[in-house]
Design a protein around this motif. Structure first.
Motif, PDB file in Angstrom:
ATOM      1  N   GLY A 349       0.789  -1.224   0.000  1.00 26.19           N
ATOM      2  CA  GLY A 349       0.000   0.000   0.000  1.00 26.19           C
ATOM      3  C   GLY A 349       0.819   1.271   0.000  1.00 26.19           C
ATOM      4  O   GLY A 349       0.261   2.370  -0.084  1.00 26.19           O
ATOM      5  N   TRP A 350       2.132   1.156   0.117  1.00 23.39           N
ATOM      6  CA  TRP A 350       3.037   2.309   0.077  1.00 23.39           C
ATOM      7  C   TRP A 350       3.687   2.393  -1.306  1.00 23.39           C
ATOM      8  O   TRP A 350       4.211   1.410  -1.805  1.00 23.39           O
ATOM      9  CB  TRP A 350       4.140   2.185   1.123  1.00 23.39           C
ATOM     10  N   ASN A 351       3.630   3.561  -1.917  1.00 25.16           N
ATOM     11  CA  ASN A 351       4.332   3.805  -3.174  1.00 25.16           C
ATOM     12  C   ASN A 351       5.722   4.357  -2.853  1.00 25.16           C
ATOM     13  O   ASN A 351       5.851   5.440  -2.267  1.00 25.16           O
ATOM     14  CB  ASN A 351       3.568   4.817  -4.037  1.00 25.16           C
ATOM     15  N   VAL A 352       6.737   3.612  -3.227  1.00 22.97           N
ATOM     16  CA  VAL A 352       8.121   3.981  -2.912  1.00 22.97           C
ATOM     17  C   VAL A 352       8.843   4.327  -4.209  1.00 22.97           C
ATOM     18  O   VAL A 352       8.806   3.559  -5.178  1.00 22.97           O
ATOM     19  CB  VAL A 352       8.850   2.839  -2.178  1.00 22.97           C
ATOM     20  N   SER A 353       9.499   5.467  -4.227  1.00 27.33           N
ATOM     21  CA  SER A 353      10.260   5.902  -5.396  1.00 27.33           C
ATOM     22  C   SER A 353      11.631   6.373  -4.943  1.00 27.33           C
ATOM     23  O   SER A 353      11.750   7.075  -3.934  1.00 27.33           O
ATOM     24  CB  SER A 353       9.539   7.048  -6.118  1.00 27.33           C
ATOM     25  N   ASN A 354      12.657   5.964  -5.695  1.00 26.92           N
ATOM     26  CA  ASN A 354      14.008   6.442  -5.396  1.00 26.92           C
ATOM     27  C   ASN A 354      14.747   6.690  -6.709  1.00 26.92           C
ATOM     28  O   ASN A 354      14.796   5.829  -7.595  1.00 26.92           O
ATOM     29  CB  ASN A 354      14.784   5.419  -4.564  1.00 26.92           C
ATOM     30  N   LYS A 355      15.301   7.886  -6.829  1.00 28.32           N
ATOM     31  CA  LYS A 355      16.057   8.273  -8.024  1.00 28.32           C
ATOM     32  C   LYS A 355      17.470   8.659  -7.606  1.00 28.32           C
ATOM     33  O   LYS A 355      17.664   9.578  -6.803  1.00 28.32           O
ATOM     34  CB  LYS A 355      15.382   9.444  -8.739  1.00 28.32           C
ATOM     35  N   PHE A 356      18.438   7.949  -8.194  1.00 29.56           N
ATOM     36  CA  PHE A 356      19.852   8.199  -7.898  1.00 29.56           C
ATOM     37  C   PHE A 356      20.564   8.565  -9.188  1.00 29.56           C
ATOM     38  O   PHE A 356      20.303   7.981 -10.249  1.00 29.56           O
ATOM     39  CB  PHE A 356      20.504   6.960  -7.288  1.00 29.56           C
ATOM     40  N   ASN A 357      21.477   9.532  -9.099  1.00 31.94           N
ATOM     41  CA  ASN A 357      22.248   9.936 -10.280  1.00 31.94           C
ATOM     42  C   ASN A 357      23.674  10.302  -9.873  1.00 31.94           C
ATOM     43  O   ASN A 357      23.887  11.014  -8.883  1.00 31.94           O
ATOM     44  CB  ASN A 357      21.601  11.131 -10.973  1.00 31.94           C
ATOM     45  N   TYR A 358      24.628   9.787 -10.655  1.00 27.20           N
ATOM     46  CA  TYR A 358      26.047  10.113 -10.444  1.00 27.20           C
ATOM     47  C   TYR A 358      26.587  10.733 -11.723  1.00 27.20           C
ATOM     48  O   TYR A 358      26.327  10.234 -12.836  1.00 27.20           O
ATOM     49  CB  TYR A 358      26.843   8.861 -10.098  1.00 27.20           C
ATOM     50  N   PHE A 359      27.344  11.816 -11.575  1.00 28.19           N
ATOM     51  CA  PHE A 359      27.917  12.515 -12.723  1.00 28.19           C
ATOM     52  C   PHE A 359      29.377  12.803 -12.458  1.00 28.19           C
ATOM     53  O   PHE A 359      29.757  13.259 -11.377  1.00 28.19           O
ATOM     54  CB  PHE A 359      27.171  13.833 -12.965  1.00 28.19           C
ATOM     55  N   ASP A 360      30.224  12.541 -13.456  1.00 29.34           N
ATOM     56  CA  ASP A 360      31.660  12.834 -13.371  1.00 29.34           C
ATOM     57  C   ASP A 360      32.081  13.340 -14.742  1.00 29.34           C
ATOM     58  O   ASP A 360      32.002  12.597 -15.736  1.00 29.34           O
ATOM     59  CB  ASP A 360      32.437  11.576 -12.990  1.00 29.34           C
ATOM     60  N   GLY A 361      32.504  14.602 -14.811  1.00 35.29           N
ATOM     61  CA  GLY A 361      32.802  15.139 -16.130  1.00 35.29           C
ATOM     62  C   GLY A 361      33.773  16.297 -16.133  1.00 35.29           C
ATOM     63  O   GLY A 361      33.913  17.019 -15.137  1.00 35.29           O
ATOM     64  N   ASP A 362      34.467  16.438 -17.256  1.00 35.99           N
ATOM     65  CA  ASP A 362      35.302  17.606 -17.534  1.00 35.99           C
ATOM     66  C   ASP A 362      34.526  18.498 -18.491  1.00 35.99           C
ATOM     67  O   ASP A 362      34.153  18.071 -19.592  1.00 35.99           O
ATOM     68  CB  ASP A 362      36.634  17.198 -18.185  1.00 35.99           C
ATOM     69  N   VAL A 437       8.106   8.522  -0.430  1.00 36.48           N
ATOM     70  CA  VAL A 437       7.193   7.481   0.042  1.00 36.48           C
ATOM     71  C   VAL A 437       5.799   8.091   0.092  1.00 36.48           C
ATOM     72  O   VAL A 437       5.593   9.137   0.720  1.00 36.48           O
ATOM     73  CB  VAL A 437       7.603   6.963   1.429  1.00 36.48           C
ATOM     74  N   SER A 438       4.834   7.448  -0.571  1.00 36.13           N
ATOM     75  CA  SER A 438       3.479   7.990  -0.660  1.00 36.13           C
ATOM     76  C   SER A 438       2.467   6.951  -0.218  1.00 36.13           C
ATOM     77  O   SER A 438       2.669   5.747  -0.398  1.00 36.13           O
ATOM     78  CB  SER A 438       3.160   8.413  -2.104  1.00 36.13           C
ATOM     79  N   ARG A 439       1.366   7.446   0.330  1.00 34.16           N
ATOM     80  CA  ARG A 439       0.294   6.527   0.730  1.00 34.16           C
ATOM     81  C   ARG A 439      -1.034   7.286   0.740  1.00 34.16           C
ATOM     82  O   ARG A 439      -1.100   8.447   1.166  1.00 34.16           O
ATOM     83  CB  ARG A 439       0.549   5.926   2.114  1.00 34.16           C
ATOM     84  N   GLU A 440      -2.076   6.608   0.254  1.00 36.58           N
ATOM     85  CA  GLU A 440      -3.422   7.156   0.352  1.00 36.58           C
ATOM     86  C   GLU A 440      -3.929   6.860   1.759  1.00 36.58           C
ATOM     87  O   GLU A 440      -4.335   5.741   2.070  1.00 36.58           O
ATOM     88  CB  GLU A 440      -4.335   6.538  -0.708  1.00 36.58           C
ATOM     89  N   TRP A 441      -3.886   7.880   2.611  1.00 38.55           N
ATOM     90  CA  TRP A 441      -4.218   7.666   4.030  1.00 38.55           C
ATOM     91  C   TRP A 441      -5.709   7.842   4.311  1.00 38.55           C
ATOM     92  O   TRP A 441      -6.205   7.439   5.366  1.00 38.55           O
ATOM     93  CB  TRP A 441      -3.394   8.598   4.915  1.00 38.55           C
ATOM     94  N   MET A 442      -6.411   8.473   3.356  1.00 36.78           N
ATOM     95  CA  MET A 442      -7.863   8.499   3.380  1.00 36.78           C
ATOM     96  C   MET A 442      -8.320   8.549   1.930  1.00 36.78           C
ATOM     97  O   MET A 442      -7.529   8.807   1.030  1.00 36.78           O
ATOM     98  CB  MET A 442      -8.397   9.704   4.172  1.00 36.78           C
ATOM     99  N   LYS A 443      -9.586   8.275   1.685  1.00 38.69           N
ATOM    100  CA  LYS A 443     -10.070   8.158   0.308  1.00 38.69           C
ATOM    101  C   LYS A 443      -9.722   9.388  -0.508  1.00 38.69           C
ATOM    102  O   LYS A 443     -10.016  10.522  -0.129  1.00 38.69           O
ATOM    103  CB  LYS A 443     -11.575   7.917   0.296  1.00 38.69           C
ATOM    104  N   ASP A 444      -9.032   9.145  -1.637  1.00 39.89           N
ATOM    105  CA  ASP A 444      -8.673  10.182  -2.607  1.00 39.89           C
ATOM    106  C   ASP A 444      -7.755  11.257  -2.029  1.00 39.89           C
ATOM    107  O   ASP A 444      -7.688  12.367  -2.554  1.00 39.89           O
ATOM    108  CB  ASP A 444      -9.931  10.848  -3.188  1.00 39.89           C
ATOM    109  N   ASN A 445      -7.060  10.923  -0.950  1.00 39.34           N
ATOM    110  CA  ASN A 445      -6.116  11.883  -0.357  1.00 39.34           C
ATOM    111  C   ASN A 445      -4.779  11.168  -0.123  1.00 39.34           C
ATOM    112  O   ASN A 445      -4.712  10.224   0.663  1.00 39.34           O
ATOM    113  CB  ASN A 445      -6.659  12.435   0.963  1.00 39.34           C
ATOM    114  N   THR A 446      -3.761  11.613  -0.849  1.00 44.97           N
ATOM    115  CA  THR A 446      -2.454  10.956  -0.793  1.00 44.97           C
ATOM    116  C   THR A 446      -1.412  11.895  -0.224  1.00 44.97           C
ATOM    117  O   THR A 446      -1.292  13.057  -0.655  1.00 44.97           O
ATOM    118  CB  THR A 446      -2.016  10.509  -2.203  1.00 44.97           C
ATOM    119  N   VAL A 447      -0.655  11.388   0.724  1.00 48.58           N
ATOM    120  CA  VAL A 447       0.436  12.145   1.348  1.00 48.58           C
ATOM    121  C   VAL A 447       1.763  11.581   0.866  1.00 48.58           C
ATOM    122  O   VAL A 447       1.943  10.353   0.809  1.00 48.58           O
ATOM    123  CB  VAL A 447       0.360  12.093   2.885  1.00 48.58           C
ATOM    124  N   THR A 448       2.686  12.460   0.507  1.00 46.63           N
ATOM    125  CA  THR A 448       4.030  12.074   0.081  1.00 46.63           C
ATOM    126  C   THR A 448       5.055  12.732   0.996  1.00 46.63           C
ATOM    127  O   THR A 448       5.008  13.950   1.225  1.00 46.63           O
ATOM    128  CB  THR A 448       4.305  12.500  -1.369  1.00 46.63           C
TER     129      THR A 448
END
Length: 829
Positions: A349-362, A437-448
């Motif tokens: 019931g929990w929507n979990v999202s994780n975005k990771f990015n690594y950059f190395d440049g000249d 992390v997101s969850r619909e804690w009541m009908k049609d209401n989602t907290v992130t």
């Protein structure tokens, strides 16, 4: 273009479309959109061809600026522009920054080449680079700081056939997510593998002897595993042929996706090794107080460049016995590695999202920067005599001799210019991570609830100045000047020392926590809001500077007073915190029409360069000298789409406080100031499909923004930004059985601007015409040709940023590229 007529027409169109939308039956507001219909031929345009194209627009989902998952573009409570792979190809952008010509409210000066653009957003007070544009890949910033000296975000990205689409969010909820950019967020979405394998290979040629190959392949690897790989090779002399390749390089991108129960994880990597010439101003003639710009005698401003093979490999006298070699062909290139992970899954019931990015440049800058305006050789010699007449005791200079490097005399009437050959080495590295992390804690209401974390660094070695004397002609020749008292004014063309040579290392970290809430009140109304608390910590180690004579010979005046780093370093640091918020809502007029409103408050932090420019810890700590800029925005908008028309229109107001500016002059002087701005405007994206296979599109914006708070600039128009800009694009498809031909063109109007904060350097309005055609032979083969600036319009995008005054007569400024063309053939498999 009549501004009042255009704005009145837009207003009437909005009223008409709104009335039609409200006339829809109430049930339309809650009826789901029908499934997309299969239509033969390519996606696109006309009213009855419309099927697939219109249904795709009606159901298009955007992910940028959304707390969790995605939202239908028509139902989003913010301003966002999208472009598919085909729309990007039709736009034929000359660089990553040039894509932003598709986006209302944004003006990109992309005439420097592939890198180093200046990008302005919604009247925000930016002097150069792109402090209010963040470039993302798969929802994560490539480098978390949008701009530094000699770096702006679009320079770290190259477009190729691995891109599925781009989403550009303006303002809206971006103040609380990711790196909290209050301006524009440009998010590139990579293609992913699917159950159906697909591949393509494309060969391109064009102006400047362009040779380019793009390849892509994607598909299923094994059960629940999918992958893609693609990239490009290119080599071209460019529109402005310097006698050496302007763009030469390669790029390789790959993705690996694993399908999970109720989710997926995608790994992506990109390696880029690209060299790109950088173009600054060229000689021009200004008259009528800058209102009229014409060609400088003997110099084609549309195709010419001062750079030449003679100066390509230049030297920097960095210190006694220390001479460094550089190559103008390296320009403002990119040599980088990007690696990222995009994870999303629903777990219990929990929507979990994780975005990771690594950059190395000249991202080095090896480039020419024009200095003072053109003058005659005789005038230059007279100035040299005046300056060095008595430089040698007992010997008064009475004559100056000017020769080319081969010893040939230079005529007194020859027009000459001074330009610095600068070398800036910049090594960037960063790692960012955003967890939600997101969850619909009541009908049609989602907290992130989420957090954003970034660590980044920059190691810099600068050599500015290094002025060279050269002829004011395309592919200029270098000039030596000697006085008859023994003084050598210029040698090998070099007539000025390195005047600013800091060595610095910077480290930064940002930590942000945010909470957002989305509430679907009923089938028509949805509201959302969020708050963010962010902390930034910067550390810098900056070398001290001294001056000296690199060869211990006072007669070689071109290297006297050379700036050199010392062994004494200054440690500087600063920590800041700021709060941001957003609140907005969307009201559905019908199934495919809605209005929205949004308010937000965002911020930017000071950057590495601000520490260096301050110089001392006391000045770094002075919040009056280096404030934390804040911006408040309010906007209301209307969105609708149907087989006959589409409209995305919004009104905005902005209020910006406390941004520090810097300007580097030709002699190395750095000017600093603090200002704010306020403004309002209307942005529009309109499309009409009046008959089968024909689409007429009008996009652009009107805005009125001015400086405030600084007595020297208050009331002046914000620099570099036009009040009015617009693009009109007709597109017509001609079915030919299993084949098709599409022709399209674009008329672009850019209003007048000021190049500087004091509104002294005027930049006139300009207009361009572009044409293109694509012929598809079945489903496998595609032929395409595009032509840009076909009328050879002489429009200016930048004045002389090394000077603080305007004027008439000979000037240095950066114009549009002249007429260009590109043709390609693609085979799909």
């Amino acid at each position: 273009m009549n501004n009042r007529f255009l704005l009145s027409s837009i207003s009437l169109a909005i009223l008409a479309l709104t009335s039609q939308a409200r006339a829809a039956t109430p049930q339309d507001a809650v009826t789901p959109a029908p499934a997309a219909q299969e239509v033969s031929g390519a996606s696109g345009g006309g009213a009855q061809e419309g099927g697939a194209a219109v249904q795709a627009e009606l159901q298009q989902v955007v992910v940028t600026g959304v707390a969790t998952g995605g939202v239908r573009k028509l139902d989003s409570a913010f301003s966002i522009t999208t472009a598919t792979e085909e729309q990007l190809r039709q736009a034929a952008p000359s660089s990553t920054a040039d894509i932003l010509k598709l986006v209302p409210g944004v003006y990109a000066e992309a005439t420097g080449g592939q890198s180093g653009a200046n990008i302005e957003v919604r009247g925000f007070p930016s002097g150069s680079d792109s402090p209010f544009v963040s470039v993302q890949m798969m929802g994560n910033p490539i480098y978390p700081v949008p701009t530094l000296s000699f770096f702006e975000g679009s320079s770290a990205f190259r477009l190729d056939d691995t891109i599925e689409r781009v989403e550009v969010l303006r303002g809206g909820p971006s103040t609380i997510f990711s790196n909290g950019q209050p301006g524009a967020t440009m998010n590139f979405i990579l293609k992913k593998g699917t159950d159906t394998p697909e591949g393509s290979i494309r060969f391109s040629t064009g102006t400047g002897e362009l040779r380019r190959v793009d390849v892509f392949y994607g598909g299923k690897i094994a059960d629940n595993w999918y992958g893609t790989i693609g990239g490009f090779y290119r080599n071209t002399n460019g529109v402005r042929d310097a006698g050496f390749p302007a763009d030469k390089g390669t790029q390789l991108t790959a993705t690996l996706t694993r399908k999970l129960d109720n989710g997926e994880i995608t790994f992506y990597a990109r390696r880029t090794d690209d060299k790109n010439a950088f173009y600054t101003g060229v000689p021009l003639i200004s008259s009528n107080e800058g209102r009229t710009i014409s060609e400088f005698p003997g110099f084609d401003p549309l195709t010419g460049t001062l750079m030449s093979g003679e100066m390509r490999r230049f030297t920097v006298e960095a210190g006694p016995g220390r001479t460094l070699n550089y190559d103008l062909g390296d320009g403002r290139g990119l040599k980088s590695t990007v690696f990222g992970i995009d994870f999303a899954q629903t777990i219990g019931g929990w929507n979990v999202s994780n975005k990771f990015n690594y950059f190395d440049g000249d991202l080095n800058t090896i480039a020419m920067f024009t200095g003072n305006n053109p003058l005659t050789m005789a005038a230059y010699n007279a100035g040299a005599l005046s300056t060095y007449r008595n430089a040698v005791d007992g010997s008064t200079a009475t004559a100056a001799t000017a020769t080319y490097l081969d010893g040939t005399p230079v005529a007194d009437t020859q027009q000459v210019v001074q330009a610095g050959l600068w070398a800036v080495e910049k090594q960037l590295q960063s790692a960012t991570n955003e967890l939600r992390v997101s969850r619909e804690w009541m009908k049609d209401n989602t907290v992130t609830i989420g957090g954003y974390f970034a660590n980044y660094s920059s190691d810099d070695v600068w050599y500015l100045g290094n002025s060279h004397l050269m002829t004011a002609v395309p592919n200029a020749r270098l000039i030596d000047v000697r006085l008859n008292n023994g003084v050598i004014v210029s040698n090998g063309g070099k007539e000025g020392p390195v005047n600013y040579a800091p060595v610095a290392s910077y480290d930064g970290s940002n930590t942000a926590l945010f909470i957002a809430n989305e509430w679907k009140i009923n089938d028509r109304i949805k509201v959302d809001g969020g708050i963010r608390r962010e902390r930034q910590k910067l550390d810098a180690t900056v070398s001290g500077l001294t001056t000296g004579d690199t060869d211990n010979n006072p007669l070689t005046v071109y290297n006297n007073g050379t700036s050199m780093p010392t062994s004494a370093n200054t440690a500087l640091n600063r920590t800041d915190s700021a709060n941001s918020f957003t609140i907005g809502g969307n009201f559905k007029l019908s199934r495919d029409a809605s209005v929205f409103a949004r308010a937000n408050r965002g911020h930017t932090f000071i950057a590495f360069d601000d520490l260096r420019n301050a110089g001392t810890q006391a000045k770094v700590d002075d919040r009056g000298l280096l404030p934390t800029p804040t911006v408040e925005q309010f906007e209301v908008g209307f969105k609708t789409a149907s087989p006959l028309y589409s409209a995305y229109v919004n009104y905005f107001r902005t209020d910006f406080d406390g941004i520090a500016f810097q300007q580097i002059l030709a002699d190395g002087t750095i000017l600093n100031s603090v200002s704010g701005s306020k403004g309002q405007g209307v942005e529009f994206e309109l499309a009409v499909r009046p008959v089968r296979d024909l689409t007429l599109t009008l996009t652009g914006n009107w805005q009125d923004s001015e400086y405030k708070d600084n007595p020297l600039t208050a009331g002046k128009r914000v620099q570099r930004q036009p009040k009015l800009q617009g693009r009109f694009t007709p597109s017509y498809r001609i079915p030919m059985g299993d084949n098709e031909l599409r022709v399209y063109g674009t008329y672009t109007y850019i209003g007048d601007r000021w190049a500087d904060q004091a509104n002294l350097q005027y930049l006139p309005s300009y207009k361009t015409f572009d044409l293109g055609a694509v012929y598809r032979l079945g489903e496998k083969i595609e032929f395409r040709v595009n032509g840009s600036n076909l009328s050879n319009e002489l429009g200016l995008t930048e004045g002389n940023s090394r000077l603080t005054t305007g004027g008439s007569g000979p000037i240095n400024a950066r114009p549009l590229f002249g007429r260009t063309w590109e043709a390609s053939v693609m085979y799909r498999f």
